[in-house]
Design a protein around this motif. Structure first.
Motif, short mmCIF file in Angstrom:
data_model
loop_
_atom_site.label_atom_id
_atom_site.label_comp_id
_atom_site.label_asym_id
_atom_site.label_seq_id
_atom_site.Cartn_x
_atom_site.Cartn_y
_atom_site.Cartn_z
N ARG A 39 45.90 44.08 39.82
CA ARG A 39 45.76 44.07 38.36
C ARG A 39 47.04 43.60 37.67
O ARG A 39 46.99 42.96 36.62
N PHE A 42 47.61 39.99 36.43
CA PHE A 42 46.79 39.45 35.35
C PHE A 42 47.37 39.94 34.02
O PHE A 42 47.17 41.10 33.64
N SER A 56 33.56 39.85 34.38
CA SER A 56 34.18 38.72 35.08
C SER A 56 33.16 37.66 35.49
O SER A 56 33.55 36.53 35.78
N GLN A 61 39.55 37.09 34.31
CA GLN A 61 40.87 37.01 33.69
C GLN A 61 41.73 35.99 34.45
O GLN A 61 41.52 35.74 35.63
N ILE A 62 42.67 35.41 33.73
CA ILE A 62 43.50 34.36 34.34
C ILE A 62 44.66 34.99 35.09
O ILE A 62 45.30 35.93 34.60
N HIS A 63 44.93 34.46 36.29
CA HIS A 63 46.03 34.99 37.10
C HIS A 63 47.35 34.37 36.66
O HIS A 63 47.40 33.20 36.23
N ARG A 64 48.40 35.17 36.77
CA ARG A 64 49.73 34.72 36.33
C ARG A 64 50.15 33.40 36.99
O ARG A 64 50.78 32.56 36.35
N GLN A 232 34.36 33.14 42.69
CA GLN A 232 35.20 34.29 42.33
C GLN A 232 35.34 35.25 43.51
O GLN A 232 36.23 36.09 43.54
N PHE A 254 39.78 32.80 38.02
CA PHE A 254 41.15 33.21 37.67
C PHE A 254 42.03 32.06 37.19
O PHE A 254 43.25 32.15 37.22
N ALA A 315 45.65 28.69 40.88
CA ALA A 315 44.77 29.86 41.07
C ALA A 315 44.10 29.81 42.44
O ALA A 315 43.98 30.83 43.13
N TYR A 413 40.23 42.78 40.54
CA TYR A 413 41.19 43.66 39.83
C TYR A 413 40.55 44.97 39.36
O TYR A 413 41.21 45.79 38.76
#
Ligand SMILES: Cc1ncc(COP(=O)(O)O)c(C=O)c1O
Length: 434
Positions: A39, A42, A56, A61-64, A232, A254, A315, A413
Motif C-alpha cells: 500500500r 501507492f 480497482s 491506483q497508480i504505483h509510485r 491487474q 497501476f 508499472a 494493496y
C-alpha cells in the motif's frame, strides 16, 4: 454512464472528496516484498490511510514507479517521437520503444513489433473491430459472449451494421460463467474470430481459454482476449494462452490513464489495413495514393500517449518484479473472506460464481430492495469506495436477471481490514436503508 439503470429514489450523488494528500518518498519495493507494505507504494492510498478502495476493477491506483517514470520522462526526455533527429527526441524515442519492449515481455509476445500502443482497452478493441473487421465479408461470423463489457460488444454490433457479418453469442450459466456446452454449434466454418473477455468485470470468472482456443483452431478462427481485468492480476503469457489478439488498459494495472495495449500476432497485423489515418502510419503519401507503414506504426497514427506509455512500462516492470504466487494466494484469501461474509447478509444475492480458485476477487452483489447507488453512497460516507450500476455489461445483467448491482473489487494493496470494513458497512446499510 448508468443510462439504463433507474435513478435511485434516494438521489445518488457523485463520489465524495477524500481530502487526499501525496506523502513523501516511500520505500522502494523489491521482489518478495511483504504484501502489507504494498500500500505504501501507492501515493494516493498512503495519503488516505482511512480509505478502503475497493473499485480497482474500474481503475487501479497508480504505483509510485509509474508516477516517477512519467515525471522523469516529462522533465528530462519530453519530445515527439519518430520524427526528431536531435538528442532529446532520440531519448523520447528510446523511452517509448523501451516501454514497448517491456509490454512485450509482460505479455510474453513473440516480438515488441506485435505491441501497439493505444489509448486503452476500448481503443484496442475498436482497432481490431475496424482493422481486422475490414478483412471480413458479409456472412462471416464473429463469436463473442453475452458477458462482454460494452467495449467488446458494441464495436462488433457496429461492424455487423457496416458489413453484414453474423454476430453470435456464447451464453452464460446461472452463475455467470461462459457456457461452452454449445460451442460446436456456434463455431462453424464461417467463424473468423472469437472475441471474449479473459476475466469478467462483473462475475469475476476467468474464461476457459484453452477450450475456446482448441475449438476455434479446429475451424480456423482467430481468438481475441479482452484482458482489461486480467492484467491487474499479474503478467500474462499470450503464447501459452494460444490466442491471436490481447487488449488491455494501463489504468487498470497501476499505470497512468490514457494508454493501453493491443497485442496481435505479427502475421495477422501485417494483413490488416490501418484503423486511424494520419502522421506516423504511412509508407509514402502521394496525391494519388498512400502506402502503409509496417506494424506497429501502421496502427499508431498521430502522436501517441508517449509519457503514459513510459509510465505503463514502469508499472509493468514493477509488476514483473512481484511474487505473483504469493499475491494470488492473498487475493484468493481476501476473496473468500469477502464472499463468505457477504453470504451472511440477509437478502443479498451474489452475482457470479461461488468462491473457488477459478475466480478473481471481483465480486458483485445485489441486495433485495436496495438501489446499488444508495448502497455505494452510504458506504462512501464510511470511506468505502465501491462501484454500483450496470458495469457496462447490460446484456450480461439482463441475462442474469439483475437490473444493477454493487461491485467490490480487490487489488494487491487491499487487506483484511478493507474487507471487514465493507462487511460492517453493509450491515450498517441494512440498518439505514432497509
Ligand atoms: C472487461 C473490460 N473490458 C474493457 C474495458 C474497457 O476499458 P477502458 O475503459 O479502460 O478502455 C473494461 C473497463 O472496465 C473492462 O472491465
Amino acid at each position: 454512464m448508468n443510462s439504463k439503470l433507474p435513478t435511485s429514489p434516494h438521489g445518488h450523488r457523485g463520489p465524495a472528496e477524500c481530502g487526499l494528500s501525496v506523502p513523501g518518498e516511500s520505500a522502494v519495493l523489491h521482489p518478495g516484498v511483504k504484501p502489507a507494505s504494498l500500500r505504501d507504494g501507492f501515493p494516493l492510498l498512503a495519503g488516505a490511510p482511512a480509505l478502503h478502495y475497493l473499485d480497482s476493477a474500474a481503475t487501479a491506483q497508480i504505483h509510485r514507479s509509474a508516477l516517477d517514470a512519467v515525471l522523469r520522462h516529462e522533465t528530462t526526455s519530453r519530445a515527439n517521437i519518430s520524427r526528431g533527429t536531435y538528442r532529446l527526441a532520440e531519448a523520447a524515442d528510446l523511452a517509448y520503444e523501451r516501454a514497448r519492449q517491456t509490454a512485450a515481455r509482460f505479455l510474453n509476445a513473440g516480438s515488441s513489433e506485435e505491441i501497439i500502443f493505444t489509448s486503452g482497452a476500448t481503443a484496442s478493441l475498436n482497432l481490431v473491430a475496424h482493422a481486422f473487421g475490414n478483412t471480413l465479408r458479409a456472412g462471416d461470423r464473429v463469436l463473442i459472449s453475452i458477458a462482454e463489457h460494452h467495449s467488446n460488444f458494441v464495436p462488433w454490433q457496429m461492424l455487423r451494421q457496416r458489413t453484414g457479418i453474423d454476430l453470435a453469442l456464447i451464453p452464460v450459466s446461472a452463475s455467470g460463467r461462459l457456457d461452452l456446452g454449445g460451442l460446436s454449434e456456434l463455431l462453424d466454418s464461417r467463424c473468423r474470430l472469437v472475441a471474449v473477455t479473459h476475466l469478467s468485470n462483473v462475475t469475476g470468472a476467468w474464461t476457459d481459454v484453452a477450450t475456446l482456443v482448441d475449438a476455434a483452431r479446429k475451424v480456423g478462427a482467430s481468438v481475441l482476449l479482452d484482458g482489461a481485468q486480467a492484467v491487474q492480476h499479474g503478467p500474462q503469457d499470450v503464447q501459452a494462452l494460444g490466442v491471436d489478439f490481447y487488449a488491455f488498459s494501463g489504468h487498470k494495472c497501476f499505470a497512468p490513464g490514457g494508454v493501453g495495449v493491443l497485442w496481435g500476432r505479427a502475421e495477422l497485423l501485417a494483413a490488416m489495413p490501418p484503423f486511424l489515418a494520419g502522421g506516423g502510419m504511412i509508407g509514402e503519401v502521394t496525391p494519388a495514393a498512400t502506402s502503409w507503414a509496417a506494424p506497429p506504426q501502421r496502427f499508431e497514427a498521430g502522436t501517441p500517449p508517449i509519457a503514459q506509455a513510459v509510465g505503463l512500462g514502469a508499472a509493468l516492470e514493477w509488476m514483473m518484479s512481484l511474487d505473483w504466487a504469493q499475491l494470488h494466494a492473498r487475493e484468493s484469501h481476501l476473496c473468500r473472506q469477502l464472499i463468505e461474509g457477504l453470504q451472511t447478509i440477509p437478502g443479498l444475492r451474489l452475482i457470479g460464481p461461488e468462491f473457488s480458485a477459478a475466480r478473481a476477487p471481483i465480486v458483485c452483489f445485489d441486495i433485495q430492495g436496495l438501489h446499488p447507488h444508495d448502497i455505494c453512497q452510504v458506504l462512501d460516507a464510511r470511506q468505502l469506495a465501491l462501484r454500483g450500476g450496470h458495469h457496462c455489461a447490460q446484456p450480461l445483467l439482463a441475462a442474469l436477471g439483475v437490473g444493477g448491482c454493487t461491485r467490490a473489487s480487490i487489488a494487491l494493496y487491499n487487506d483484511e481490514a478493507d474487507i471487514q470494513a465493507l462487511l460492517d458497512g453493509l450491515h450498517f446499510v441494512l440498518k439505514e436503508l432497509a
